[in-house]
Design a protein around this motif. Structure first.
Motif, PDB file in Angstrom:
ATOM      1  N   PRO A   1      -6.430  -1.597  10.651  1.00 43.71           N
ATOM      2  CA  PRO A   1      -7.194  -1.110  11.796  1.00 43.71           C
ATOM      3  C   PRO A   1      -8.230  -2.113  12.285  1.00 43.71           C
ATOM      4  O   PRO A   1      -8.531  -2.163  13.461  1.00 43.71           O
ATOM      5  CB  PRO A   1      -7.888   0.143  11.270  1.00 43.71           C
TER       6      PRO A   1
ATOM      7  N   PRO B   1       4.700  -6.571   1.289  1.00 45.62           N
ATOM      8  CA  PRO B   1       3.731  -6.385   2.380  1.00 45.62           C
ATOM      9  C   PRO B   1       2.403  -5.852   1.873  1.00 45.62           C
ATOM     10  O   PRO B   1       1.351  -6.207   2.380  1.00 45.62           O
ATOM     11  CB  PRO B   1       4.412  -5.357   3.294  1.00 45.62           C
ATOM     12  N   GLY B   2       2.476  -5.014   0.839  1.00 49.94           N
ATOM     13  CA  GLY B   2       1.246  -4.455   0.293  1.00 49.94           C
ATOM     14  C   GLY B   2       0.407  -5.505  -0.403  1.00 49.94           C
ATOM     15  O   GLY B   2      -0.811  -5.384  -0.488  1.00 49.94           O
TER      16      GLY B   2
ATOM     17  N   ALA C   1       7.020   7.120  -2.352  1.00 51.80           N
ATOM     18  CA  ALA C   1       7.604   7.497  -1.057  1.00 51.80           C
ATOM     19  C   ALA C   1       8.840   6.655  -0.781  1.00 51.80           C
ATOM     20  O   ALA C   1       9.874   7.175  -0.336  1.00 51.80           O
ATOM     21  CB  ALA C   1       6.575   7.317   0.054  1.00 51.80           C
ATOM     22  N   GLY C   2       8.756   5.367  -1.068  1.00 52.54           N
ATOM     23  CA  GLY C   2       9.909   4.495  -0.878  1.00 52.54           C
ATOM     24  C   GLY C   2      11.078   4.933  -1.730  1.00 52.54           C
ATOM     25  O   GLY C   2      12.225   4.955  -1.275  1.00 52.54           O
TER      26      GLY C   2
ATOM     27  N   HIS D   1      10.059  -4.090   1.204  1.00 48.37           N
ATOM     28  CA  HIS D   1       9.426  -3.266   2.230  1.00 48.37           C
ATOM     29  C   HIS D   1       8.090  -2.672   1.799  1.00 48.37           C
ATOM     30  O   HIS D   1       7.308  -2.245   2.632  1.00 48.37           O
ATOM     31  CB  HIS D   1      10.351  -2.123   2.639  1.00 48.37           C
ATOM     32  N   VAL D   2       7.860  -2.571   0.501  1.00 48.58           N
ATOM     33  CA  VAL D   2       6.633  -1.911   0.045  1.00 48.58           C
ATOM     34  C   VAL D   2       5.728  -2.868  -0.725  1.00 48.58           C
ATOM     35  O   VAL D   2       4.563  -3.033  -0.379  1.00 48.58           O
ATOM     36  CB  VAL D   2       6.963  -0.680  -0.829  1.00 48.58           C
TER      37      VAL D   2
ATOM     38  N   PRO E   1       1.712   1.331   5.919  1.00 46.95           N
ATOM     39  CA  PRO E   1       0.805   0.955   7.011  1.00 46.95           C
ATOM     40  C   PRO E   1       1.231  -0.321   7.725  1.00 46.95           C
ATOM     41  O   PRO E   1       0.782  -0.569   8.833  1.00 46.95           O
ATOM     42  CB  PRO E   1      -0.548   0.788   6.321  1.00 46.95           C
ATOM     43  N   TRP E   2       2.065  -1.142   7.076  1.00 43.30           N
ATOM     44  CA  TRP E   2       2.448  -2.421   7.687  1.00 43.30           C
ATOM     45  C   TRP E   2       3.720  -2.326   8.512  1.00 43.30           C
ATOM     46  O   TRP E   2       4.235  -3.335   8.958  1.00 43.30           O
ATOM     47  CB  TRP E   2       2.624  -3.482   6.597  1.00 43.30           C
ATOM     48  N   LYS E   3       4.241  -1.142   8.670  1.00 43.19           N
ATOM     49  CA  LYS E   3       5.422  -0.977   9.516  1.00 43.19           C
ATOM     50  C   LYS E   3       5.072  -0.070  10.678  1.00 43.19           C
ATOM     51  O   LYS E   3       4.393   0.933  10.490  1.00 43.19           O
ATOM     52  CB  LYS E   3       6.563  -0.364   8.697  1.00 43.19           C
TER      53      LYS E   3
ATOM     54  N   ARG F   1      -1.802  -7.469  11.322  1.00 41.80           N
ATOM     55  CA  ARG F   1      -2.096  -6.745  12.555  1.00 41.80           C
ATOM     56  C   ARG F   1      -2.170  -5.242  12.318  1.00 41.80           C
ATOM     57  O   ARG F   1      -2.795  -4.511  13.065  1.00 41.80           O
ATOM     58  CB  ARG F   1      -0.997  -7.017  13.581  1.00 41.80           C
ATOM     59  N   TRP F   2      -1.479  -4.779  11.262  1.00 43.10           N
ATOM     60  CA  TRP F   2      -1.406  -3.346  11.016  1.00 43.10           C
ATOM     61  C   TRP F   2      -2.714  -2.782  10.511  1.00 43.10           C
ATOM     62  O   TRP F   2      -2.905  -1.569  10.491  1.00 43.10           O
ATOM     63  CB  TRP F   2      -0.287  -3.033  10.033  1.00 43.10           C
TER      64      TRP F   2
ATOM     65  N   GLN G   1       1.642   5.737  -4.635  1.00 39.14           N
ATOM     66  CA  GLN G   1       2.136   6.799  -3.749  1.00 39.14           C
ATOM     67  C   GLN G   1       3.147   6.249  -2.756  1.00 39.14           C
ATOM     68  O   GLN G   1       4.134   6.901  -2.445  1.00 39.14           O
ATOM     69  CB  GLN G   1       0.970   7.408  -2.984  1.00 39.14           C
ATOM     70  N   LEU G   2       2.877   5.033  -2.276  1.00 39.48           N
ATOM     71  CA  LEU G   2       3.805   4.433  -1.313  1.00 39.48           C
ATOM     72  C   LEU G   2       5.103   4.041  -2.007  1.00 39.48           C
ATOM     73  O   LEU G   2       6.188   4.177  -1.446  1.00 39.48           O
ATOM     74  CB  LEU G   2       3.166   3.217  -0.650  1.00 39.48           C
TER      75      LEU G   2
ATOM     76  N   ARG H   1       1.973   9.268   3.548  1.00 35.21           N
ATOM     77  CA  ARG H   1       2.551   8.142   2.811  1.00 35.21           C
ATOM     78  C   ARG H   1       3.421   7.259   3.693  1.00 35.21           C
ATOM     79  O   ARG H   1       4.565   6.948   3.344  1.00 35.21           O
ATOM     80  CB  ARG H   1       3.365   8.630   1.615  1.00 35.21           C
TER      81      ARG H   1
ATOM     82  N   TRP I   1       0.957   1.704  15.171  1.00 38.55           N
ATOM     83  CA  TRP I   1       0.743   1.431  13.743  1.00 38.55           C
ATOM     84  C   TRP I   1       0.293   2.730  13.092  1.00 38.55           C
ATOM     85  O   TRP I   1      -0.533   3.458  13.661  1.00 38.55           O
ATOM     86  CB  TRP I   1      -0.328   0.357  13.557  1.00 38.55           C
TER      87      TRP I   1
ATOM     88  N   VAL J   1      -0.613  -2.345  -5.395  1.00 35.42           N
ATOM     89  CA  VAL J   1       0.065  -1.587  -4.338  1.00 35.42           C
ATOM     90  C   VAL J   1       0.049  -0.100  -4.701  1.00 35.42           C
ATOM     91  O   VAL J   1       0.290   0.275  -5.849  1.00 35.42           O
ATOM     92  CB  VAL J   1       1.513  -2.084  -4.161  1.00 35.42           C
TER      93      VAL J   1
ATOM     94  N   PHE K   1       5.360  14.603   1.697  1.00 29.31           N
ATOM     95  CA  PHE K   1       4.288  14.840   0.726  1.00 29.31           C
ATOM     96  C   PHE K   1       3.050  15.368   1.426  1.00 29.31           C
ATOM     97  O   PHE K   1       2.985  15.429   2.655  1.00 29.31           O
ATOM     98  CB  PHE K   1       3.936  13.531   0.017  1.00 29.31           C
TER      99      PHE K   1
ATOM    100  N   THR L   1      -6.775  -4.220  15.143  1.00 28.44           N
ATOM    101  CA  THR L   1      -6.172  -3.670  16.346  1.00 28.44           C
ATOM    102  C   THR L   1      -7.092  -3.818  17.539  1.00 28.44           C
ATOM    103  O   THR L   1      -6.644  -3.841  18.668  1.00 28.44           O
ATOM    104  CB  THR L   1      -5.846  -2.182  16.158  1.00 28.44           C
TER     105      THR L   1
END
Lengths: 251, 289
Positions: free
Chosen positions: B284, B205-206, B187-188, B201-202, A93-95, B281-282, B183-184, A90, A130, B180, A86, B287
């Motif tokens: 920003p 976690p979101g 994508a999934g 997975h989406v 962010p958590w993987k 942790r993901w 768009q994600l 996309r 990340w 959530v 896209f 980090t």
């Protein structure tokens, strides 16, 4: 895939192998047809660019081909293995990057598979990162690796370079061209950048009013040069089709 | 502003361009050299310490009577006694057990309901409206009803804490799921994830950042609910200790209990912070540490 295009082809008897076959596709939003009785065929391994002004329905068409939009009328035949990239990367962010690449693959895929795919797009050193720590160009390349790792027969690209800066874009375009030549999958690239379309595609389609309004074969040798007069001629012609006047082109 | 004193424009027609007058330069002092020599933590502790000293002075001079508020010295002494005779540790243990039970129950119920109404449209239709209605009832107001239903044992106390914990968690997990990025999700889908794969997975976690925010609220409310529950016919726990102290006008014991509450609250907050650092942790912001 051997398709003998030189042999006597009678369309009714021996159907030519196709990567995409769309017939009479209509997609309406609240009664307004954005894609209107559209016909489209892609040969296996063909690189087709789809141009059009914003709102002409090109992204809708791509979403239909990706299987994300099923509120449609008409016939749409696409390969089972499809990859989509896209405009925004996309990524989840958590993987971590490599898990993003493997996401959705059946079974328990090996990490090495992701590493290989990332190596191919020049990101072998960011396997463990990340996604939010990546630059825009890097994230877009991860998204490309994610689309390619499932070995698609059809790669759908929705303005994948639109959000990149000019320098990054040149590299990304070159990368897509190389990957396509190596993989040999059919590609449909939706873009509003005429230069990009002529640079990469075998065939450029111009979409207007919900259908394919114009088709232009690009029979220039690769790698193509922007300075080639034939390139400029095709570019000028396509810009004209998109409603850009010569005066504006010169500016 | 008047410009009449501005120097004449240097571009003379004659062409004898004078070099531009060099401006006076000013040294920009680095921020580090301007900082006072007092370390930050010392400056930050002066405020509370001053208050503490003032409190002690007022108590020692008799301006602050012991039955209004005990002196800091006295409070320290009482805290030592309460720990020595084992009444404070045992009360703390009982209170902690109640909070833990209520928290676990409330987390299961709140998260479970949020998953049902967040993930399924039919779940939303069935679950969300009743939960939103119940949410507006102040849970403390239910104490009399719970005493009639469950008697005066442990059950009504844990039930009150459970109730207090459930709603903030429900609201935040539900909002997290519904918030959530579509768009994600798309994508999934384009990657061929199944419905369950999308959730795992989406969606989940979101929703995690929201869920952790909910957990933080819930912990705060759990302590609040504990205070209420333990001050209504309890025979053990920190709240009971406070009620007893009130009857004997022991402001020193009350203050010790308040300090214990504060420390337990801080501890709970620390646990959630650690969880966030581990699970998010993901993001920003995490980090750099």
């Amino acid at each position: 895939m051997a398709t003998d295009v030189h042999g006597p082809v009678s369309p009714a008897a021996t159907p030519v192998a196709q990567a995409v076959h769309v017939e009479g596709l209509t997609r309406a939003f609240d009664g307004r047809a954005v894609v209107d009785d559209l016909h489209l065929d892609l040969a296996p391994g063909e690189f087709v660019a789809l141009l059009g002004r914003s709102g002409c329905g090109k992204s809708t068409l791509l979403r239909v081909l990706a299987g994300l939009d099923r509120d449609i009328d008409g016939t749409v035949m696409v390969p089972r293995r499809r990859g989509v990239a896209f405009q925004a990367p996309r990524l989840m962010p958590w993987k971590r990057v490599w898990r993003n690449v493997l996401l959705g693959l059946p079974g328990k895929p090996e990490r090495a598979l992701a590493e290989q795919a990332l190596e191919e797009v020049g990101l072998g050193h960011r396997v463990n990162a990340w996604p939010k720590t990546l630059s825009g160009g890097e994230a877009q390349r991860v998204s490309l690796a994610r689309a390619l790792v499932r070995e698609p027969d059809l790669l759908l690209l929705d303005e994948p370079f639109g959000a990149l800066d000019a320098l990054t874009r040149i590299n990304a375009q070159r990368l897509v061209g190389e990957l396509w030549q190596r993989r040999g999958c059919a590609v449909l690239l939706v873009t509003h950048d005429v230069e990009e379309a002529v640079l990469l595609a075998d065939r450029v389609l111009v979409m207007d009013g919900g259908r394919i309004a114009h088709e232009q074969r690009v029979e220039l040798d690769r790698p193509r040069e922007l300075t080639d007069p034939r390139f400029a001629a095709i570019r000028a012609d396509l810009l004209g089709r998109l409603g850009v006047t010569p005066a504006a082109q010169a500016a | 502003m008047s410009i009449s004193h501005a120097p004449p424009h240097p571009s003379d027609a004659a062409g004898t361009a004078k070099p531009p007058a060099s401006p006076t330069l000013q040294r920009l002092v680095p921020a580090s050299s301007r900082r006072s020599r007092l370390p930050r933590w010392l400056r930050r502790t002066t405020g509370p310490l001053t208050l503490l000293v003032l409190w002690q002075v007022l108590s020692s001079t008799g301006a602050l009577a012991p039955d209004v508020l005990a002196s800091p010295g006295r409070i320290t002494q009482v805290a030592g006694d309460l720990i020595a005779d084992g009444s404070l540790p045992s009360a703390m243990g009982i209170s902690l057990r109640r909070v833990a039970a209520g928290l676990v129950l409330g987390t299961v119920v709140g998260t479970g309901l949020a998953l049902i109404s967040g993930l399924f449209r039919i779940g939303e239709d069935v679950v969300d409206a009743p939960v939103q209605m119940l949410r507006t009832v102040p849970f403390v107001g239910l104490i009399p009803l719970f005493i009639i239903w469950f008697g005066i044992g442990e059950t009504p106390k844990i039930a009150i804490i459970t109730l207090g914990v459930t709603f903030p968690l429900y609201l935040n997990v539900y909002a997290g799921i519904r918030g959530v990025d579509t768009q994600l999700i798309e994508a999934g889908e384009s990657l061929g994830l199944s419905r369950w794969g999308l959730v795992r997975h989406v969606v989940l976690p979101g929703a995690l950042p929201g869920a952790l925010t909910g957990l933080r609220y819930s912990l705060g409310i759990a302590w609040l609910a504990l205070v209420f529950a333990e001050q209504v016919n309890a025979d053990s726990g920190i709240g009971f200790l406070m009620v007893q102290a009130r009857d004997f006008l022991r402001t020193d014991v009350i203050v010790v209990c308040l300090i214990v509450y504060a420390f337990l609250g801080l501890l709970a907050d620390f646990i959630v912070r650690s969880l966030e650092r581990l699970l998010l942790r993901w993001r920003p912001t995490f980090t750099g540490r």
